[in-house]
Design a protein around this motif. Sequence first.
Motif, PDB file in Angstrom:
ATOM      1  N   ARG A  55      -0.414 -10.193   3.651  1.00  0.00           N
ATOM      2  CA  ARG A  55       0.571  -9.512   4.568  1.00  0.00           C
ATOM      3  C   ARG A  55       0.532  -8.048   3.733  1.00  0.00           C
ATOM      4  O   ARG A  55       0.868  -7.954   2.607  1.00  0.00           O
ATOM      5  N   VAL A  56       0.400  -7.089   4.804  1.00  0.00           N
ATOM      6  CA  VAL A  56       0.310  -5.568   4.187  1.00  0.00           C
ATOM      7  C   VAL A  56       1.696  -5.042   4.671  1.00  0.00           C
ATOM      8  O   VAL A  56       2.180  -4.994   5.680  1.00  0.00           O
ATOM      9  N   GLU A  57       2.253  -4.247   3.727  1.00  0.00           N
ATOM     10  CA  GLU A  57       3.413  -3.346   3.699  1.00  0.00           C
ATOM     11  C   GLU A  57       3.041  -2.315   3.102  1.00  0.00           C
ATOM     12  O   GLU A  57       2.792  -1.946   1.875  1.00  0.00           O
ATOM     13  N   GLN A  58       3.201  -1.176   4.031  1.00  0.00           N
ATOM     14  CA  GLN A  58       2.888   0.233   3.744  1.00  0.00           C
ATOM     15  C   GLN A  58       3.999   1.208   3.778  1.00  0.00           C
ATOM     16  O   GLN A  58       4.815   1.235   4.655  1.00  0.00           O
ATOM     17  N   ALA A  59       4.221   1.913   2.585  1.00  0.00           N
ATOM     18  CA  ALA A  59       5.175   2.808   2.861  1.00  0.00           C
ATOM     19  C   ALA A  59       4.744   3.888   1.659  1.00  0.00           C
ATOM     20  O   ALA A  59       3.739   3.901   0.934  1.00  0.00           O
ATOM     21  N   GLU A  60       5.398   5.207   1.746  1.00  0.00           N
ATOM     22  CA  GLU A  60       5.422   6.069   0.940  1.00  0.00           C
ATOM     23  C   GLU A  60       6.158   5.862  -0.435  1.00  0.00           C
ATOM     24  O   GLU A  60       7.268   5.239  -0.386  1.00  0.00           O
ATOM     25  N   LYS A  81       8.915  -9.093  -2.299  1.00  0.00           N
ATOM     26  CA  LYS A  81       8.515  -9.173  -3.737  1.00  0.00           C
ATOM     27  C   LYS A  81       6.863  -8.999  -3.538  1.00  0.00           C
ATOM     28  O   LYS A  81       6.165 -10.235  -3.402  1.00  0.00           O
ATOM     29  N   PRO A  82       6.363  -7.681  -3.790  1.00  0.00           N
ATOM     30  CA  PRO A  82       4.837  -7.625  -3.655  1.00  0.00           C
ATOM     31  C   PRO A  82       3.969  -8.546  -4.584  1.00  0.00           C
ATOM     32  O   PRO A  82       4.739  -8.568  -5.743  1.00  0.00           O
ATOM     33  N   ASP A  83       2.842  -8.861  -4.145  1.00  0.00           N
ATOM     34  CA  ASP A  83       2.024  -9.569  -5.312  1.00  0.00           C
ATOM     35  C   ASP A  83       0.845  -8.662  -5.860  1.00  0.00           C
ATOM     36  O   ASP A  83       0.180  -8.791  -6.881  1.00  0.00           O
ATOM     37  N   PHE A  84       0.602  -7.436  -5.068  1.00  0.00           N
ATOM     38  CA  PHE A  84      -0.369  -6.828  -5.442  1.00  0.00           C
ATOM     39  C   PHE A  84       0.035  -5.333  -4.710  1.00  0.00           C
ATOM     40  O   PHE A  84       0.504  -5.137  -3.783  1.00  0.00           O
ATOM     41  N   ILE A  85      -0.628  -4.416  -5.581  1.00  0.00           N
ATOM     42  CA  ILE A  85      -0.177  -2.656  -5.058  1.00  0.00           C
ATOM     43  C   ILE A  85      -1.685  -1.935  -5.078  1.00  0.00           C
ATOM     44  O   ILE A  85      -2.365  -1.976  -5.676  1.00  0.00           O
ATOM     45  N   LEU A  86      -1.561  -1.184  -4.049  1.00  0.00           N
ATOM     46  CA  LEU A  86      -2.719  -0.103  -3.674  1.00  0.00           C
ATOM     47  C   LEU A  86      -2.009   1.005  -3.808  1.00  0.00           C
ATOM     48  O   LEU A  86      -1.429   1.480  -2.695  1.00  0.00           O
ATOM     49  N   VAL A  87      -2.228   2.035  -4.765  1.00  0.00           N
ATOM     50  CA  VAL A  87      -1.883   3.312  -4.937  1.00  0.00           C
ATOM     51  C   VAL A  87      -2.772   4.398  -4.097  1.00  0.00           C
ATOM     52  O   VAL A  87      -3.840   4.774  -4.822  1.00  0.00           O
ATOM     53  N   VAL A 131       0.734  -1.151  -0.184  1.00  0.00           N
ATOM     54  CA  VAL A 131      -0.038  -0.071   0.108  1.00  0.00           C
ATOM     55  C   VAL A 131       0.761   1.196   0.130  1.00  0.00           C
ATOM     56  O   VAL A 131       1.686   1.364   1.044  1.00  0.00           O
ATOM     57  N   ILE A 132       0.680   2.198  -1.098  1.00  0.00           N
ATOM     58  CA  ILE A 132       1.479   3.323  -1.131  1.00  0.00           C
ATOM     59  C   ILE A 132       0.728   4.392  -0.642  1.00  0.00           C
ATOM     60  O   ILE A 132      -0.007   4.985  -1.263  1.00  0.00           O
ATOM     61  N   ASP A 133       1.065   4.856   0.736  1.00  0.00           N
ATOM     62  CA  ASP A 133       0.181   6.102   1.494  1.00  0.00           C
ATOM     63  C   ASP A 133       1.182   6.359   2.390  1.00  0.00           C
ATOM     64  O   ASP A 133       2.088   5.640   2.960  1.00  0.00           O
ATOM     65  N   ASP A 134       0.746   7.526   2.975  1.00  0.00           N
ATOM     66  CA  ASP A 134       1.441   8.207   4.030  1.00  0.00           C
ATOM     67  C   ASP A 134       0.980   7.290   5.120  1.00  0.00           C
ATOM     68  O   ASP A 134       0.169   6.471   5.294  1.00  0.00           O
ATOM     69  N   ALA A 135       1.736   7.858   6.388  1.00  0.00           N
ATOM     70  CA  ALA A 135       1.619   6.957   7.673  1.00  0.00           C
ATOM     71  C   ALA A 135       0.475   7.410   8.438  1.00  0.00           C
ATOM     72  O   ALA A 135       0.214   6.669   9.483  1.00  0.00           O
ATOM     73  N   ASP A 164      12.582  -2.595  -2.235  1.00  0.00           N
ATOM     74  CA  ASP A 164      13.393  -2.144  -0.788  1.00  0.00           C
ATOM     75  C   ASP A 164      12.659  -1.201   0.115  1.00  0.00           C
ATOM     76  O   ASP A 164      12.317   0.008  -0.807  1.00  0.00           O
ATOM     77  N   MET A 165      12.390  -1.330   0.965  1.00  0.00           N
ATOM     78  CA  MET A 165      11.317  -0.381   1.722  1.00  0.00           C
ATOM     79  C   MET A 165      12.479  -0.154   2.943  1.00  0.00           C
ATOM     80  O   MET A 165      12.684  -0.786   3.795  1.00  0.00           O
ATOM     81  N   GLN A 166      12.536   1.374   3.291  1.00  0.00           N
ATOM     82  CA  GLN A 166      13.099   2.081   4.352  1.00  0.00           C
ATOM     83  C   GLN A 166      12.109   2.943   5.017  1.00  0.00           C
ATOM     84  O   GLN A 166      11.986   4.127   4.461  1.00  0.00           O
ATOM     85  N   VAL A 167      11.614   2.573   6.386  1.00  0.00           N
ATOM     86  CA  VAL A 167      10.609   3.345   6.722  1.00  0.00           C
ATOM     87  C   VAL A 167      10.820   3.505   8.457  1.00  0.00           C
ATOM     88  O   VAL A 167      11.720   2.816   8.881  1.00  0.00           O
ATOM     89  N   MET A 168      10.241   4.571   8.998  1.00  0.00           N
ATOM     90  CA  MET A 168      10.488   5.223  10.341  1.00  0.00           C
ATOM     91  C   MET A 168       9.284   4.351  11.058  1.00  0.00           C
ATOM     92  O   MET A 168       7.993   5.044  10.736  1.00  0.00           O
ATOM     93  N   ARG A 169       9.325   3.733  11.815  1.00  0.00           N
ATOM     94  CA  ARG A 169       8.261   3.094  12.777  1.00  0.00           C
ATOM     95  C   ARG A 169       8.583   3.315  14.423  1.00  0.00           C
ATOM     96  O   ARG A 169       9.509   2.650  14.928  1.00  0.00           O
TER      97      ARG A 169
END
Length: 579
Positions: free
Chosen positions: A120-125, A157-163, A96-100, A142-147
């Motif tokens: 499995r949900v992976e969220q990042a901008e 390797k994502p299987d699907f994307i929500l923009v 999921v490509i969205d803000d935090a 490759d994802m580098q986020v601050m949590r």
Amino acid sequence: MNFLRRRLSDSSFVANLPNGYMTDLQRPDSSTSSPASPAMERRHPQPLAASFSSPGSSLFSSFSSAMKQTSQAPSGLMEPPGPSAPIVQRPRILLVIDDAHTDWTKYFHGKKVNGEIEIRVEQAEFSELNLAAYVTGGCMVDMQVMRNGTKVVRSFKPDFILVRQHAYSMALGEDYRSLVIGLQYGGLPAVNSLYSVYNFCSKPWVFSQLIKIFHSLGPEKFPLVEQTFFPNHKPMLTAPHFPVVVKLGHAHAGMGKIKVENQHDYQDITSMVAMAKTYATTEAFIDSKYDIRIQKIGSNYKAYMRTSISGNWKANTGSAMLEQVAMTERYRLWVDSCSEMFGGLDICAVKAVHSKDGRDYIIEVMDSSMPLIGEHVEEDRQLMADLVISKMSQLLIPGGTVPSPLRPWAPQSKPAKSPGPAHMGPLLGQPQPRPPTQGGPRQTPTQQPVRSGSPSQQRLSPQGQQPLSPPSGSPQQQRSPGSPQLSRASSGTSPNQASKPGAPLASQPRPPVQGRSVSQQGEESKKPAPPHPHLNKSQSLTNSLSTSDASQRGTPSEDEAKAETIRNLRKSFASLFSD
């Protein structure tokens, strides 16, 4: 005792004994292992009798147990297998490509693809992502986020994307179109499609699609605002009327929009366009009463009306009052027409203004990155999550769940097609026979179709000489389900058979003593009868010459030739049986 010793000395008898019997017979305490005096034999008659009876009884019991094991072995093989352990499918990764500010994990909690595969949900901008795409290896992200103040680095390797974020904005200096290209390069499905996301990176490009809809539906059904496009500042000399709204480049949330009241201000804005080195559009300023927004998420529609309170000419700037209005057919037509652009938009919204003179003007269309408004924001996010799960279930088919298209009773080989009434065979569930081949099995309509080459298709002759197959010229193979059967007393063929191009009768008579008549073959296939001693020889010759005859056969053009052929064959067999 002497009899036993003689039998034990016989090597063939000992070799046929089961394992362990020599040990039992040769033990020191056995009555047969050491010589005993007559007194001892008279004193212990029971062991002597046991020595005679135990080998036979043990041998019989051993054979009985072996036969039981042999009889039980096939039944054990036929037992149904026990319940196997379920195959655990790997979870599908949703990016999921969205803000935090929005936690999309809770909207997919407990949801499964096809009801059985975890998500499995992976969220990042966009700014937190990087990737590498391959032709055959897909896309590695490759994802580098601050949590919570901790830097999290992950590769997957994502299987699907929500923009849910804009990929390009000139105002913020954000350009992530290269990431969209990489995701498309990796062949990843998305909502909305990556093709449409890339096309929405230029508002004039999207507006050109609105122009197509405007010309298709007309100004009454699709009232589009009048707009002018300038690729640079040079053509921007003057505007036809004032005030006008000048939009620079590609921006969102009201950025890059300027209201120009007169020609002097217009010239100043032209110089700013020259400094920006970008394109610009101008459109007539509409004194609006309120703004209209029609959104579509899957099959869900909502319409909102937004009225500015602060008095700003931009309704999305400052304070405004928002309320949901009824969804009319006019609004539905707008959003449905816009949802068809760029191959289809699963999530989109149409923005329009309602002027004080009561007229509507469509000014913009938004994609899946649109902001959600109103009191139904949580419902809209859940609708988006359900839409993504539905798309994943359609596109991501789990391995091993696709049923085989072959039925267990259907033949593996494709039956040969023949024109005319023979096409009724597949409609009635009867497979059409294949052309005869040398040594290949042949089917009759009364036989259950099985795989080619199966031994169950061959039937042995009553004398057990060799397996015989039904002859290729049998009328039951070439006859349609509704055609009459031929009898021994008939002198010709039916009209249906005479018109078939694939009939096995030759236009020239066959050599005698090398086959059977068609009527005889039809009767023999219906009721078996003891064959003549000479029949097996003639039938073997017929089977060996079936291929050569089939290659020389032609399509009969006249019924007289067929009748003459049958009469000649009948005469030849009459002479054969008279011998």
